[in-house]
Design an enzyme around this catalytic site. Structure first.
Site, PDB file in Angstrom:
ATOM      1  N   CYS A  81     -16.203   2.803   1.267  1.00 52.94           N
ATOM      2  CA  CYS A  81     -15.036   1.957   1.522  1.00 52.94           C
ATOM      3  C   CYS A  81     -14.488   2.160   2.928  1.00 52.94           C
ATOM      4  O   CYS A  81     -13.803   1.284   3.442  1.00 52.94           O
ATOM      5  CB  CYS A  81     -13.951   2.236   0.487  1.00 52.94           C
ATOM      6  SG  CYS A  81     -13.503   3.965   0.351  1.00 52.94           S
ATOM      7  N   ASP A  93     -16.815   8.214  -0.941  1.00 53.61           N
ATOM      8  CA  ASP A  93     -15.469   8.059  -0.363  1.00 53.61           C
ATOM      9  C   ASP A  93     -15.043   9.452   0.109  1.00 53.61           C
ATOM     10  O   ASP A  93     -15.665  10.462  -0.268  1.00 53.61           O
ATOM     11  CB  ASP A  93     -14.532   7.517  -1.463  1.00 53.61           C
ATOM     12  CG  ASP A  93     -13.097   7.283  -0.985  1.00 53.61           C
ATOM     13  OD1 ASP A  93     -12.866   7.223   0.237  1.00 53.61           O
ATOM     14  OD2 ASP A  93     -12.204   7.162  -1.858  1.00 53.61           O
ATOM     15  N   GLN A 150     -10.402  -3.573  -2.684  1.00 50.59           N
ATOM     16  CA  GLN A 150     -11.638  -2.984  -2.145  1.00 50.59           C
ATOM     17  C   GLN A 150     -12.836  -3.340  -3.026  1.00 50.59           C
ATOM     18  O   GLN A 150     -13.938  -3.595  -2.537  1.00 50.59           O
ATOM     19  CB  GLN A 150     -11.481  -1.463  -2.034  1.00 50.59           C
ATOM     20  CG  GLN A 150     -12.733  -0.739  -1.549  1.00 50.59           C
ATOM     21  CD  GLN A 150     -13.053  -0.988  -0.089  1.00 50.59           C
ATOM     22  OE1 GLN A 150     -12.183  -0.887   0.760  1.00 50.59           O
ATOM     23  NE2 GLN A 150     -14.303  -1.323   0.217  1.00 50.59           N
ATOM     24  N   ARG A 210       0.869  -1.191   0.000  1.00 53.06           N
ATOM     25  CA  ARG A 210       0.000   0.000   0.000  1.00 53.06           C
ATOM     26  C   ARG A 210       0.893   1.223   0.000  1.00 53.06           C
ATOM     27  O   ARG A 210       1.792   1.349   0.835  1.00 53.06           O
ATOM     28  CB  ARG A 210      -0.892   0.050   1.238  1.00 53.06           C
ATOM     29  CG  ARG A 210      -1.427   1.474   1.448  1.00 53.06           C
ATOM     30  CD  ARG A 210      -2.465   1.618   2.488  1.00 53.06           C
ATOM     31  NE  ARG A 210      -3.691   0.982   2.056  1.00 53.06           N
ATOM     32  CZ  ARG A 210      -4.871   1.258   2.602  1.00 53.06           C
ATOM     33  NH1 ARG A 210      -4.966   2.138   3.573  1.00 53.06           N
ATOM     34  NH2 ARG A 210      -5.946   0.650   2.173  1.00 53.06           N
ATOM     35  N   ARG A 220     -13.859  -7.179   3.320  1.00 56.54           N
ATOM     36  CA  ARG A 220     -12.457  -6.982   2.938  1.00 56.54           C
ATOM     37  C   ARG A 220     -11.639  -8.215   3.304  1.00 56.54           C
ATOM     38  O   ARG A 220     -10.770  -8.646   2.570  1.00 56.54           O
ATOM     39  CB  ARG A 220     -11.841  -5.759   3.659  1.00 56.54           C
ATOM     40  CG  ARG A 220     -12.434  -4.401   3.366  1.00 56.54           C
ATOM     41  CD  ARG A 220     -12.362  -3.996   1.929  1.00 56.54           C
ATOM     42  NE  ARG A 220     -11.024  -4.127   1.338  1.00 56.54           N
ATOM     43  CZ  ARG A 220      -9.962  -3.367   1.614  1.00 56.54           C
ATOM     44  NH1 ARG A 220     -10.054  -2.357   2.447  1.00 56.54           N
ATOM     45  NH2 ARG A 220      -8.785  -3.563   1.023  1.00 56.54           N
ATOM     46  N   HIS A 269      -7.464   0.862  -6.190  1.00 57.53           N
ATOM     47  CA  HIS A 269      -7.660   0.130  -4.924  1.00 57.53           C
ATOM     48  C   HIS A 269      -8.437  -1.156  -5.231  1.00 57.53           C
ATOM     49  O   HIS A 269      -9.589  -1.321  -4.824  1.00 57.53           O
ATOM     50  CB  HIS A 269      -8.420   1.017  -3.930  1.00 57.53           C
ATOM     51  CG  HIS A 269      -8.385   0.519  -2.518  1.00 57.53           C
ATOM     52  ND1 HIS A 269      -7.599  -0.530  -2.105  1.00 57.53           N
ATOM     53  CD2 HIS A 269      -9.060   0.932  -1.406  1.00 57.53           C
ATOM     54  CE1 HIS A 269      -7.776  -0.727  -0.806  1.00 57.53           C
ATOM     55  NE2 HIS A 269      -8.659   0.135  -0.366  1.00 57.53           N
TER      56      HIS A 269
HETATM   57  N1  NVA Z   1      -9.601   7.334  -1.622  1.00 56.05           N
HETATM   58  C1  NVA Z   1      -9.220   6.929  -0.288  1.00 56.05           C
HETATM   59  C2  NVA Z   1      -9.544   5.490  -0.084  1.00 56.05           C
HETATM   60  C3  NVA Z   1      -9.282   4.969   1.316  1.00 56.05           C
HETATM   61  C4  NVA Z   1      -9.563   3.518   1.455  1.00 56.05           C
HETATM   62  C5  NVA Z   1      -7.749   7.203  -0.065  1.00 56.05           C
HETATM   63  O1  NVA Z   1      -6.956   6.911  -0.966  1.00 56.05           O
HETATM   64  O2  NVA Z   1      -7.390   7.718   0.993  1.00 56.05           O
HETATM   65  N1   CP Z   2     -11.057   0.748   2.904  1.00 57.22           N
HETATM   66  C1   CP Z   2      -9.762   0.681   3.260  1.00 57.22           C
HETATM   67  O1   CP Z   2      -8.874   0.398   2.461  1.00 57.22           O
HETATM   68  O2   CP Z   2      -9.545   0.935   4.569  1.00 57.22           O
HETATM   69  P1   CP Z   2      -8.100   1.109   5.251  1.00 57.22           P
HETATM   70  O3   CP Z   2      -7.524   2.390   4.721  1.00 57.22           O
HETATM   71  O4   CP Z   2      -8.396   1.177   6.725  1.00 57.22           O
HETATM   72  O5   CP Z   2      -7.253  -0.066   4.896  1.00 57.22           O
END
Ligand code: NVA
Ligand code: CP
Length: 313
Positions: free
Chosen positions: A271, A230, A138, A108, A299, A135
């Protein structure tokens, strides 16, 4: 015929056919049913997996950890301050080291290019746990949740509301167009997805018999089976908060927007994490909390399925 998923990386849903996406979902549903009966397995026995996190996480980290341990594997968390990735050691060299010790790697972080380099140089399956661009894990949880709610995905109308060019909007558009969900993005013009990704997804949509619509008109939600929202500022974009609030306040998911679907049966997905009273009101969030937390639980089942399908015995 055996699965086509063994030994593969999971970097973006662009790399998978609709049948393969459904194979992940079927496996996740079976693993979930087993876990509810107290049955876990040994499909990852003897497998060591690295969890690299440049950005923070609750769900993704915990899903990889629990999913791995449930199937007898060993997960090792490597946070931003634990390794030198891209700072004092190149991504290529880090990948080659990890590939000698681990059987699979989750990443990540910021750049999609990093997760792609990790896959190229480690030579073990690499799973994208979120980048600025995509992502994909997800989406499997979102689709499993939609299947649980509506029985099947094909023909549903799903509308993403908010920052229409973020990782969630991009990945939902890819996944939906592949599996036959009619997908729409409701966002101000300055936050529309890239034309090239839209064109790629239009090809998938033509193959699956679905549609893609992008608009700044709130009436786009008419007939939606599900809205999806989101955060307005993704991780790394916190400095843009004031600008995003100004742009996106008219697109808040509130009771008026939910009513505009014209369907009593429409649901909301998120999400998470959520910023209440920004992208969604507390009232609407709580109305759909059961399904949103099913989605969060999913998830784990879907990420377990990704690890088992690509790496498991
Ligand atoms: N768009 C958000 C998704 C978090 C799961 C981010 O990248 O922070
Ligand atoms: N939805 C999601 O990816 O959550 P986290 O950022 O907590 O992993």
């Amino acid at each position: 015929m055996g699965s086509t998923l063994k030994g593969r990386s999971f970097l973006t849903l662009k790399d998978f056919t609709p049948a393969e996406i459904n194979e992940f979902l079927d496996l996740a549903a079976a693993l979930k049913a087993d876990k509810k009966k107290g049955i876990t397995g040994n499909r990852l026995k003897g497998k060591n997996i690295a969890l690299i996190f440049e950005k923070p996480s609750t769900r993704t980290r915990c899903a990889f950890t629990i999913g791995c341990v449930d199937e007898g594997g060993y997960p090792e968390y490597l946070g931003n301050n634990d390794i030198q990735l891209g700072h004092k050691e190149s991504i290529e060299d880090t990948a080659r080291v990890l590939g000698r010790m681990f059987d699979g790697i989750e990443f990540r972080g910021f750049k999609q290019d990093t997760v792609e380099k990790l896959a190229k140089y480690s030579k073990v399956p690499v799973w994208n746990g979120l980048t600025d661009e995509y992502h994909p894990t997800q989406i499997l949880a979102d689709f499993l949740t939609l299947r649980e709610q509506f029985g099947e995905l094909k023909g549903l109308k799903l509308v993403f509301v908010g920052d229409g060019r973020n990782n969630m909007a991009n990945s939902l558009m890819i996944g939906s167009s592949k599996v036959g969900i009619n997908f729409a993005i409701l966002a101000p013009k300055s936050l529309w997805p890239s034309e090239s990704l839209v064109n790629t997804c239009k090809v998938y949509a033509a193959e699956s018999g679905s549609t893609i619509e992008i608009s700044d008109d709130l009436d786009l939600v008419k007939g939606a089976d599900a809205l999806y929202t989101d955060v307005w500022c993704s991780m790394g974009e916190e400095a843009l908060a004031a600008e995003r609030i100004a742009l996106l306040t008219p697109y808040q998911v509130n009771s008026a927007l939910m009513a505009r679907t014209g369907k009593d049966s429409s649901i909301l997905l998120h999400c998470l994490p959520a910023v209440k009273e920004k992208e969604v009101t507390e009232e609407v969030f709580e109305r759909f909390a059961d399904v949103i937390f099913d989605e969060a639980e999913n998830r784990m089942h879907t990420i377990k399925a990704v690890m088992v399908a690509t790496l498991g015995e």
